[in-house]
Write a protein that holds these residues in place. Structure first.
Motif, PDB file in Angstrom:
ATOM      1  N   PRO A  60     -14.659   7.535   4.722  1.00  0.00           N
ATOM      2  CA  PRO A  60     -15.247   7.095   5.770  1.00  0.00           C
ATOM      3  C   PRO A  60     -15.143   5.424   6.050  1.00  0.00           C
ATOM      4  O   PRO A  60     -15.340   4.744   5.034  1.00  0.00           O
ATOM      5  N   GLY A  61     -14.473   5.298   7.009  1.00  0.00           N
ATOM      6  CA  GLY A  61     -14.340   3.732   7.381  1.00  0.00           C
ATOM      7  C   GLY A  61     -14.291   3.432   8.881  1.00  0.00           C
ATOM      8  O   GLY A  61     -14.197   4.274   9.644  1.00  0.00           O
ATOM      9  N   GLY A  62     -13.947   2.195   9.156  1.00  0.00           N
ATOM     10  CA  GLY A  62     -13.930   1.680  10.646  1.00  0.00           C
ATOM     11  C   GLY A  62     -12.248   1.663  10.997  1.00  0.00           C
ATOM     12  O   GLY A  62     -11.408   2.296  10.460  1.00  0.00           O
ATOM     13  N   PHE A  63     -12.004   0.622  11.888  1.00  0.00           N
ATOM     14  CA  PHE A  63     -10.672   0.425  12.500  1.00  0.00           C
ATOM     15  C   PHE A  63      -9.774   0.384  11.441  1.00  0.00           C
ATOM     16  O   PHE A  63      -8.488   0.699  11.432  1.00  0.00           O
ATOM     17  N   GLY A  64      -9.986  -0.852  10.238  1.00  0.00           N
ATOM     18  CA  GLY A  64      -8.823  -0.988   9.339  1.00  0.00           C
ATOM     19  C   GLY A  64      -8.640   0.594   8.507  1.00  0.00           C
ATOM     20  O   GLY A  64      -7.197   0.641   8.099  1.00  0.00           O
ATOM     21  N   THR A  65      -9.472   1.333   8.217  1.00  0.00           N
ATOM     22  CA  THR A  65      -9.212   2.530   7.616  1.00  0.00           C
ATOM     23  C   THR A  65      -8.312   3.270   8.399  1.00  0.00           C
ATOM     24  O   THR A  65      -7.554   3.913   8.176  1.00  0.00           O
ATOM     25  N   LEU A  66      -8.879   3.372   9.666  1.00  0.00           N
ATOM     26  CA  LEU A  66      -7.992   4.520  10.577  1.00  0.00           C
ATOM     27  C   LEU A  66      -6.502   3.875  10.786  1.00  0.00           C
ATOM     28  O   LEU A  66      -5.472   4.582  10.853  1.00  0.00           O
ATOM     29  N   ASP A  67      -6.298   2.505  10.781  1.00  0.00           N
ATOM     30  CA  ASP A  67      -5.030   1.704  11.054  1.00  0.00           C
ATOM     31  C   ASP A  67      -4.274   2.153   9.811  1.00  0.00           C
ATOM     32  O   ASP A  67      -2.880   2.648   9.967  1.00  0.00           O
ATOM     33  N   GLU A  68      -4.734   2.422   8.425  1.00  0.00           N
ATOM     34  CA  GLU A  68      -3.955   2.538   7.354  1.00  0.00           C
ATOM     35  C   GLU A  68      -3.537   4.063   7.411  1.00  0.00           C
ATOM     36  O   GLU A  68      -2.535   4.457   7.124  1.00  0.00           O
ATOM     37  N   MET A  69      -4.453   4.988   7.710  1.00  0.00           N
ATOM     38  CA  MET A  69      -4.325   6.335   7.777  1.00  0.00           C
ATOM     39  C   MET A  69      -3.097   6.730   9.132  1.00  0.00           C
ATOM     40  O   MET A  69      -2.295   7.471   8.505  1.00  0.00           O
ATOM     41  N   PHE A  70      -3.401   6.212  10.250  1.00  0.00           N
ATOM     42  CA  PHE A  70      -2.399   6.619  10.933  1.00  0.00           C
ATOM     43  C   PHE A  70      -0.992   5.942  10.648  1.00  0.00           C
ATOM     44  O   PHE A  70       0.068   6.414  11.092  1.00  0.00           O
ATOM     45  N   GLU A  71      -1.046   4.638   9.911  1.00  0.00           N
ATOM     46  CA  GLU A  71       0.188   4.002   9.717  1.00  0.00           C
ATOM     47  C   GLU A  71       1.045   5.049   8.826  1.00  0.00           C
ATOM     48  O   GLU A  71       2.184   5.294   8.994  1.00  0.00           O
ATOM     49  N   PHE A  91       0.881  -1.239  -0.021  1.00  0.00           N
ATOM     50  CA  PHE A  91       0.129   0.098   0.143  1.00  0.00           C
ATOM     51  C   PHE A  91       0.771   1.312  -0.061  1.00  0.00           C
ATOM     52  O   PHE A  91       0.476   2.290  -0.627  1.00  0.00           O
ATOM     53  N   VAL A  92       1.993   1.110   0.697  1.00  0.00           N
ATOM     54  CA  VAL A  92       2.752   2.612   0.924  1.00  0.00           C
ATOM     55  C   VAL A  92       3.800   2.321  -0.314  1.00  0.00           C
ATOM     56  O   VAL A  92       4.152   3.618  -0.928  1.00  0.00           O
ATOM     57  N   ARG A  93       4.477   1.366  -0.523  1.00  0.00           N
ATOM     58  CA  ARG A  93       5.692   1.225  -1.423  1.00  0.00           C
ATOM     59  C   ARG A  93       5.172   1.958  -3.003  1.00  0.00           C
ATOM     60  O   ARG A  93       6.057   2.629  -3.589  1.00  0.00           O
ATOM     61  N   TYR A  94       4.060   1.526  -3.370  1.00  0.00           N
ATOM     62  CA  TYR A  94       3.786   1.764  -4.639  1.00  0.00           C
ATOM     63  C   TYR A  94       2.710   2.746  -4.713  1.00  0.00           C
ATOM     64  O   TYR A  94       2.169   2.954  -5.913  1.00  0.00           O
ATOM     65  N   ALA A  95       2.540   3.524  -3.816  1.00  0.00           N
ATOM     66  CA  ALA A  95       1.518   4.702  -3.641  1.00  0.00           C
ATOM     67  C   ALA A  95       2.266   5.971  -3.517  1.00  0.00           C
ATOM     68  O   ALA A  95       3.468   5.912  -3.018  1.00  0.00           O
ATOM     69  N   CYS A  96       1.856   7.110  -4.026  1.00  0.00           N
ATOM     70  CA  CYS A  96       2.353   8.370  -3.759  1.00  0.00           C
ATOM     71  C   CYS A  96       1.448   9.308  -3.055  1.00  0.00           C
ATOM     72  O   CYS A  96       1.633  10.329  -2.704  1.00  0.00           O
ATOM     73  N   ALA A  97       0.329   8.575  -2.404  1.00  0.00           N
ATOM     74  CA  ALA A  97      -0.789   9.360  -1.723  1.00  0.00           C
ATOM     75  C   ALA A  97      -1.468   8.176  -1.168  1.00  0.00           C
ATOM     76  O   ALA A  97      -1.788   7.453  -1.676  1.00  0.00           O
TER      77      ALA A  97
END
Length: 235
Positions: A152-163, A141-147
């Motif tokens: 809106p989402g739950g725990f998984g969404t928040l996890d990725e955002m704060f990561e 998710f991070v290596r191949y993305a530039c952003a």
């Protein structure tokens, strides 16, 4: 003590390998080989992907929900700007984003994850990978993305955002926009970050600038492309 339970996933098996409450079904050699294989498959499949954005959001959003349409439109505009779309490959916002990429003729990537309850890959994925381990999937998710574009989402969404925010804050990735879409959903969290984390000195004032909010798909594209240009992944 009850009998040890059999782990439901390889992720659970790995993380509970030192617990006597869970049956250890793999050797350390097998675990390391699986981690290696997942990273290698990801690196091989996504090599040469070009500029891409990872889009996150709830799997529980239906096509009739306005935010589904917003995610699809945003992904379509990103695709038209020459940016591939990466999602978790499942339903809801993930489906909407992959569908929007497909609408634009852009590459649509789905990084699915093994879960105790089956999560099928949505039909709009062009390049699909299935992971046993959350942490190997996160690398992609991070290596191949530039952003990151976060709906809106739950725990998984928040996890990725704060990561992502942690990686930016610590200098592991640079010029990496994190855009929150649907301001009404995120405003309470932003207020809490400002009123507690910032006010109590848990973060620096500049850390607030790591998050952007926008409900305008065109503005999201502008933010993402500006970040991609600063990373030198988009001409």
């Amino acid at each position: 003590m009850p009998d040890p339970r059999t782990p439901a996933t390889f992720d659970e098996e790995l993380l509970n390998a030192e617990s006597r409450a869970v049956v250890s079904t793999e050797s350390e050699t097998a675990r390391l080989a699986r981690v290696h294989d997942e990273l290698q498959r990801g690196f091989e499949l996504l090599a040469g992907l070009g500029p891409a954005v990872s889009i996150f959001g709830s799997a529980r959003v239906h096509e009739s929900d306005p935010v589904y349409g917003l995610a699809r439109q945003t992904a379509r505009l990103l695709g038209e700007a020459g940016i591939a779309v990466i999602t978790g490959g499942g339903p809801g916002i993930m489906e909407a984003a992959n569908r929007g990429a497909r609408d634009a003729g852009a590459t649509s990537v789905g990084l699915n994850i093994e879960l105790p309850f089956e999560q099928a890959q949505n039909q709009y994925v062009d390049l699909g990978l299935r992971f046993h381990y959350f942490f190997t999937r996160k690398v992609m998710f991070v290596r191949y993305a530039c952003a990151f574009v976060v709906f809106p989402g739950g725990f998984g969404t928040l996890d990725e955002m704060f990561e992502a925010l942690t990686l930016i804050q610590t200098g592991k990735i640079r010029h990496f926009p994190v855009v929150l879409v649907e301001a009404g959903y995120w405003r309470g969290l932003m207020d809490w970050i400002r009123e507690r984390l910032l006010a109590e000195g848990r973060i620096s004032p500049g850390d607030l600038d790591l998050l952007r909010m926008s409900d305008d798909p065109a503005e999201v594209v502008e933010i993402v492309t500006a970040g991609a240009s600063r990373q030198a992944v988009l001409a």
